[in-house]
Design a protein around this motif. Structure first.
Motif, PDB file in Angstrom:
ATOM      1  N   GLY A  99      -1.538  -6.708  11.194  1.00 31.76           N
ATOM      2  CA  GLY A  99      -2.572  -6.320  12.161  1.00 31.76           C
ATOM      3  C   GLY A  99      -3.873  -5.863  11.540  1.00 31.76           C
ATOM      4  N   SER A 100      -3.989  -5.932  10.219  1.00 33.98           N
ATOM      5  CA  SER A 100      -5.193  -5.398   9.568  1.00 33.98           C
ATOM      6  C   SER A 100      -5.263  -5.906   8.136  1.00 33.98           C
ATOM      7  N   GLY A 101      -6.413  -5.756   7.523  1.00 31.39           N
ATOM      8  CA  GLY A 101      -6.611  -5.882   6.079  1.00 31.39           C
ATOM      9  C   GLY A 101      -6.025  -7.117   5.414  1.00 31.39           C
ATOM     10  N   ILE A 102      -5.241  -6.874   4.370  1.00 32.65           N
ATOM     11  CA  ILE A 102      -4.704  -7.977   3.555  1.00 32.65           C
ATOM     12  C   ILE A 102      -3.765  -8.847   4.402  1.00 32.65           C
ATOM     13  N   GLY A 103      -2.959  -8.213   5.264  1.00 30.33           N
ATOM     14  CA  GLY A 103      -2.030  -8.969   6.113  1.00 30.33           C
ATOM     15  C   GLY A 103      -2.770  -9.934   7.020  1.00 30.33           C
ATOM     16  N   SER A 119       3.977  -9.435  12.317  1.00 27.64           N
ATOM     17  CA  SER A 119       4.461  -8.175  12.878  1.00 27.64           C
ATOM     18  C   SER A 119       3.627  -7.013  12.370  1.00 27.64           C
ATOM     19  N   ASP A 120       3.666  -5.925  13.142  1.00 27.76           N
ATOM     20  CA  ASP A 120       2.948  -4.691  12.788  1.00 27.76           C
ATOM     21  C   ASP A 120       3.370  -3.637  13.796  1.00 27.76           C
ATOM     22  N   VAL A 121       3.104  -2.363  13.492  1.00 28.82           N
ATOM     23  CA  VAL A 121       3.292  -1.329  14.521  1.00 28.82           C
ATOM     24  C   VAL A 121       2.062  -1.232  15.415  1.00 28.82           C
ATOM     25  N   VAL A 141       6.990  -4.462  15.095  1.00 26.30           N
ATOM     26  CA  VAL A 141       8.121  -4.097  14.229  1.00 26.30           C
ATOM     27  C   VAL A 141       7.685  -2.954  13.323  1.00 26.30           C
ATOM     28  N   ASP A 142       8.502  -1.907  13.298  1.00 30.12           N
ATOM     29  CA  ASP A 142       8.296  -0.831  12.329  1.00 30.12           C
ATOM     30  C   ASP A 142       9.178  -1.165  11.126  1.00 30.12           C
ATOM     31  N   VAL A 143       8.550  -1.454   9.983  1.00 28.71           N
ATOM     32  CA  VAL A 143       9.334  -1.946   8.834  1.00 28.71           C
ATOM     33  C   VAL A 143      10.306  -0.912   8.287  1.00 28.71           C
ATOM     34  N   SER A 144      10.099   0.357   8.618  1.00 25.91           N
ATOM     35  CA  SER A 144      11.024   1.381   8.110  1.00 25.91           C
ATOM     36  C   SER A 144      12.338   1.377   8.894  1.00 25.91           C
ATOM     37  N   ASN A 187       6.148  -8.987   2.505  1.00 24.31           N
ATOM     38  CA  ASN A 187       6.379  -7.578   2.845  1.00 24.31           C
ATOM     39  C   ASN A 187       5.143  -6.792   2.433  1.00 24.31           C
ATOM     40  N   ASN A 188       4.220  -6.708   3.377  1.00 26.22           N
ATOM     41  CA  ASN A 188       2.870  -6.224   3.092  1.00 26.22           C
ATOM     42  C   ASN A 188       2.561  -4.871   3.731  1.00 26.22           C
ATOM     43  N   ALA A 189       3.274  -4.502   4.810  1.00 31.53           N
ATOM     44  CA  ALA A 189       2.944  -3.260   5.542  1.00 31.53           C
ATOM     45  C   ALA A 189       2.968  -2.069   4.589  1.00 31.53           C
ATOM     46  N   ALA A 229       3.617  10.361  -4.163  1.00 29.13           N
ATOM     47  CA  ALA A 229       4.512   9.703  -3.202  1.00 29.13           C
ATOM     48  C   ALA A 229       4.254   8.194  -3.210  1.00 29.13           C
ATOM     49  N   TYR A 230       2.977   7.835  -3.156  1.00 29.46           N
ATOM     50  CA  TYR A 230       2.592   6.410  -3.164  1.00 29.46           C
ATOM     51  C   TYR A 230       3.011   5.779  -4.486  1.00 29.46           C
ATOM     52  N   ASN A 231       2.760   6.471  -5.609  1.00 30.88           N
ATOM     53  CA  ASN A 231       3.200   5.966  -6.917  1.00 30.88           C
ATOM     54  C   ASN A 231       4.699   5.724  -6.924  1.00 30.88           C
ATOM     55  N   ALA A 274       6.785   5.174  -4.486  1.00 32.39           N
ATOM     56  CA  ALA A 274       7.170   4.050  -3.625  1.00 32.39           C
ATOM     57  C   ALA A 274       6.766   2.714  -4.257  1.00 32.39           C
ATOM     58  N   LYS A 275       5.563   2.668  -4.817  1.00 23.16           N
ATOM     59  CA  LYS A 275       5.067   1.385  -5.340  1.00 23.16           C
ATOM     60  C   LYS A 275       5.706   1.033  -6.682  1.00 23.16           C
ATOM     61  N   PHE A 276       6.036   2.053  -7.529  1.00 27.94           N
ATOM     62  CA  PHE A 276       6.824   1.778  -8.741  1.00 27.94           C
ATOM     63  C   PHE A 276       8.198   1.242  -8.322  1.00 27.94           C
ATOM     64  N   PRO A 327      -2.273  -5.039  -6.099  1.00 26.19           N
ATOM     65  CA  PRO A 327      -3.716  -5.004  -5.846  1.00 26.19           C
ATOM     66  C   PRO A 327      -4.343  -3.734  -6.422  1.00 26.19           C
ATOM     67  N   GLY A 328      -5.603  -3.890  -6.898  1.00 25.14           N
ATOM     68  CA  GLY A 328      -6.449  -2.719  -7.131  1.00 25.14           C
ATOM     69  C   GLY A 328      -7.083  -2.354  -5.798  1.00 25.14           C
ATOM     70  N   GLY A 329      -8.281  -1.780  -5.818  1.00 28.46           N
ATOM     71  CA  GLY A 329      -8.913  -1.383  -4.553  1.00 28.46           C
ATOM     72  C   GLY A 329      -9.370  -2.587  -3.746  1.00 28.46           C
ATOM     73  N   VAL A 330      -8.876  -2.703  -2.525  1.00 25.94           N
ATOM     74  CA  VAL A 330      -9.256  -3.802  -1.630  1.00 25.94           C
ATOM     75  C   VAL A 330      -9.866  -3.186  -0.375  1.00 25.94           C
ATOM     76  N   LYS A 331     -11.038  -3.722   0.036  1.00 21.45           N
ATOM     77  CA  LYS A 331     -11.742  -3.156   1.197  1.00 21.45           C
ATOM     78  C   LYS A 331     -10.986  -3.478   2.485  1.00 21.45           C
ATOM     79  N   THR A 332     -10.157  -2.555   2.911  1.00 27.81           N
ATOM     80  CA  THR A 332      -9.391  -2.715   4.155  1.00 27.81           C
ATOM     81  C   THR A 332      -9.449  -1.373   4.885  1.00 27.81           C
ATOM     82  N   ASN A 333      -8.555  -1.215   5.819  1.00 26.78           N
ATOM     83  CA  ASN A 333      -8.527   0.031   6.591  1.00 26.78           C
ATOM     84  C   ASN A 333      -7.756   1.147   5.875  1.00 26.78           C
TER      85      ASN A 333
HETATM   86  N1  LIG Z   1      -6.339  -1.853   0.154  1.00 27.26           N
HETATM   87  C1  LIG Z   1      -6.022  -1.469  -1.051  1.00 27.26           C
HETATM   88  O1  LIG Z   1      -6.879  -0.981  -1.810  1.00 27.26           O
HETATM   89  C2  LIG Z   1      -4.616  -1.635  -1.561  1.00 27.26           C
HETATM   90  C3  LIG Z   1      -4.387  -1.430  -2.928  1.00 27.26           C
HETATM   91  C4  LIG Z   1      -3.092  -1.564  -3.412  1.00 27.26           C
HETATM   92  C5  LIG Z   1      -2.059  -1.908  -2.553  1.00 27.26           C
HETATM   93  N2  LIG Z   1      -2.327  -2.092  -1.236  1.00 27.26           N
HETATM   94  C6  LIG Z   1      -1.197  -2.417  -0.363  1.00 27.26           C
HETATM   95  O2  LIG Z   1      -1.507  -3.561   0.405  1.00 27.26           O
HETATM   96  C7  LIG Z   1      -0.759  -3.541   1.616  1.00 27.26           C
HETATM   97  C8  LIG Z   1      -1.663  -3.841   2.793  1.00 27.26           C
HETATM   98  O3  LIG Z   1      -2.576  -2.780   2.935  1.00 27.26           O
HETATM   99  P1  LIG Z   1      -4.071  -2.955   3.467  1.00 27.26           P
HETATM  100  O4  LIG Z   1      -4.958  -2.526   2.373  1.00 27.26           O
HETATM  101  O5  LIG Z   1      -4.268  -4.264   4.108  1.00 27.26           O
HETATM  102  O6  LIG Z   1      -4.087  -1.759   4.529  1.00 27.26           O
HETATM  103  P2  LIG Z   1      -4.366  -1.708   6.113  1.00 27.26           P
HETATM  104  O7  LIG Z   1      -4.248  -0.275   6.481  1.00 27.26           O
HETATM  105  O8  LIG Z   1      -5.636  -2.410   6.433  1.00 27.26           O
HETATM  106  O9  LIG Z   1      -3.140  -2.540   6.710  1.00 27.26           O
HETATM  107  C9  LIG Z   1      -1.819  -2.049   6.654  1.00 27.26           C
HETATM  108  C10 LIG Z   1      -1.100  -2.474   7.922  1.00 27.26           C
HETATM  109  O10 LIG Z   1       0.250  -1.982   7.836  1.00 27.26           O
HETATM  110  C11 LIG Z   1       0.614  -1.526   9.145  1.00 27.26           C
HETATM  111  N3  LIG Z   1       1.713  -0.568   9.094  1.00 27.26           N
HETATM  112  C12 LIG Z   1       1.681   0.727   8.699  1.00 27.26           C
HETATM  113  N4  LIG Z   1       2.888   1.291   8.843  1.00 27.26           N
HETATM  114  C13 LIG Z   1       3.715   0.325   9.326  1.00 27.26           C
HETATM  115  C14 LIG Z   1       5.084   0.286   9.671  1.00 27.26           C
HETATM  116  N5  LIG Z   1       5.854   1.376   9.566  1.00 27.26           N
HETATM  117  N6  LIG Z   1       5.590  -0.884  10.116  1.00 27.26           N
HETATM  118  C15 LIG Z   1       4.827  -1.986  10.245  1.00 27.26           C
HETATM  119  N7  LIG Z   1       3.514  -1.999   9.951  1.00 27.26           N
HETATM  120  C16 LIG Z   1       2.972  -0.868   9.491  1.00 27.26           C
HETATM  121  C17 LIG Z   1      -0.656  -0.896   9.693  1.00 27.26           C
HETATM  122  O11 LIG Z   1      -0.615  -0.759  11.103  1.00 27.26           O
HETATM  123  C18 LIG Z   1      -1.718  -1.860   9.201  1.00 27.26           C
HETATM  124  O12 LIG Z   1      -1.981  -2.870  10.142  1.00 27.26           O
HETATM  125  C19 LIG Z   1      -0.092  -2.149   1.664  1.00 27.26           C
HETATM  126  O13 LIG Z   1       1.254  -2.258   1.235  1.00 27.26           O
HETATM  127  C20 LIG Z   1      -0.891  -1.360   0.664  1.00 27.26           C
HETATM  128  O14 LIG Z   1      -0.164  -0.275   0.115  1.00 27.26           O
HETATM  129  C21 LIG Z   1      -3.568  -1.959  -0.716  1.00 27.26           C
END
Ligand SMILES: NC(=O)c1ccc[n+]([C@@H]2O[C@H](COP(=O)([O-])OP(=O)(O)OC[C@H]3O[C@@H](n4cnc5c(N)ncnc54)[C@H](O)[C@@H]3O)[C@@H](O)[C@H]2O)c1
Length: 280
Positions: free
Chosen positions: A17-21, A38-40, A63-66, A90-92, A155-157, A159-161, A188-194
């Motif tokens: 629903g946003s960003g990279i997805g 899918s997305d929440v 779908v809530d991926v958790s 698996n991007n959420a 926490a993020y480290n 989970a991502k490790f 990914p490094g820093g990506v302009k998303t939400n």
């Molecule tokens: N943007 C960055 O700089 C960056 C850097 C490294 C890794 N990432 C990873 O890339 C992935 C995508 O992130 P993004 O940057 O597009 O962020 P984003 O916030 O734009 O998009 C993330 C999406 O995940 C959804 N989401 C959150 N919790 C959820 C759940 N429980 N179930 C289903 N969907 C859920 C959100 O609603 C949102 O639409 C993430 O795993 C993020 O950790 C992003």
């Protein structure tokens, strides 16, 4: 994947629903790949569905991926609706800034539940279906913070490790069992998303010299790569069956720092943190 390209295939994407997805959905639809999204965030999901190419079949589901049960039900529904599934991405994900000492237990758990267990749930629910497709790929999104640690991101480290270890073990298991499915871990490094705006910032970050009232903007300012660039790099890596993909020059630089100075990089990060705090 055994056959190159995505045309005629079916891809399931979490967090679509946003960003990279969303950028992945748009890019895959332009390549003729059917989509199960899918997305929440149902409004975000509807906006993605409206933005992809009209030429491919698209289904959406909240779908809530958790929640493992929801993910299993969705995977079954995808196969019933589309006939098969070839790729799961698996991007959420969510992020959380806090110190180890100050952060809230519930927030720490939520990050693990979404960012780590979400990936486990998606992989395990889709794997049997991917194997049945005869031509499958699991794409798990970690982060550069799955390669290098950063103060305030424990926490993020963690989970991502964990996503990285899980995906690398998965890839080797698939090779040892001669599976028709492969796996790629994305950093990914820093990506302009939400994500920067959506980051929950705990007041304990102030102990690290972070101005918590401006932390979300500050995170965002350092993000250089666009979601479209990230999606293009990820899809190319899947086509080339790469084990890992680093997205962005920052990810490549930090990966190099971690490999050259596997322990001592921490002193560099701390020195930069102290300098930043004294300039704040
Ligand atoms: N943007 C960055 O700089 C960056 C850097 C490294 C890794 N990432 C990873 O890339 C992935 C995508 O992130 P993004 O940057 O597009 O962020 P984003 O916030 O734009 O998009 C993330 C999406 O995940 C959804 N989401 C959150 N919790 C959820 C759940 N429980 N179930 C289903 N969907 C859920 C959100 O609603 C949102 O639409 C993430 O795993 C993020 O950790 C992003």
């Amino acid at each position: 994947m055994k056959t190159p390209g995505f045309r005629g295939k079916v891809a399931a994407i979490t967090g679509a629903g946003s960003g990279i997805g969303r950028a992945l959905a748009e890019a895959l639809s332009r390549q003729g790949c059917a989509l199960a999204l899918s997305d929440v965030d149902e409004a975000g999901l509807a906006a993605t569905a409206a933005s992809v190419s009209r030429d491919v079949e698209v289904t959406t589901r909240r779908v809530d991926v958790s929640n493992a049960q929801q993910v299993v039900q969705w995977a079954d529904e995808v196969v019933r609706g589309h006939g098969r599934v070839n790729v799961v991405i698996n991007n959420a994900g969510i992020s959380y800034g806090a110190t180890v000492r100050g952060g809230d237990d519930d927030d720490f758990r939520r990050v693990m539940d979404v960012d780590f267990w979400g990936v486990v749930n998606g992989t395990r629910a889709f794997l049997p279906h991917l194997e049945r497709s005869g031509d499958g790929h699991v794409v798990n999104v970690s982060s550069v913070f799955g390669l290098i640690a950063f103060p305030g991101q424990s926490a993020y480290n963690a989970a991502k490790f964990a996503v990285r270890g899980f995906t690398e073990a998965l890839r080797m298991e698939l090779e040892l069992t001669r599976s028709c499915v492969s796996a790629t871990c994305v950093h990914p490094g820093g990506v302009k998303t939400n994500i920067a705006k959506a980051t929950r910032v705990h007041s304990s970050l102030a102990d690290l010299g972070v101005d918590t009232s401006r932390a979300n903007e500050t995170f965002e300012r350092n993000f250089r790569t666009t979601a479209e660039q990230a999606a293009a790099l990820m899809l190319r890596a899947v086509e080339r069956n790469r084990r890992r993909v680093l997205v962005g020059a920052d990810a490549q630089g930090l990966d190099l720092l971690q490999r050259l100075l596997p322990g001592a990089y921490q002193s560099v990060v701390v020195a930069l943190g102290k300098r930043g705090a004294s300039h704040a």
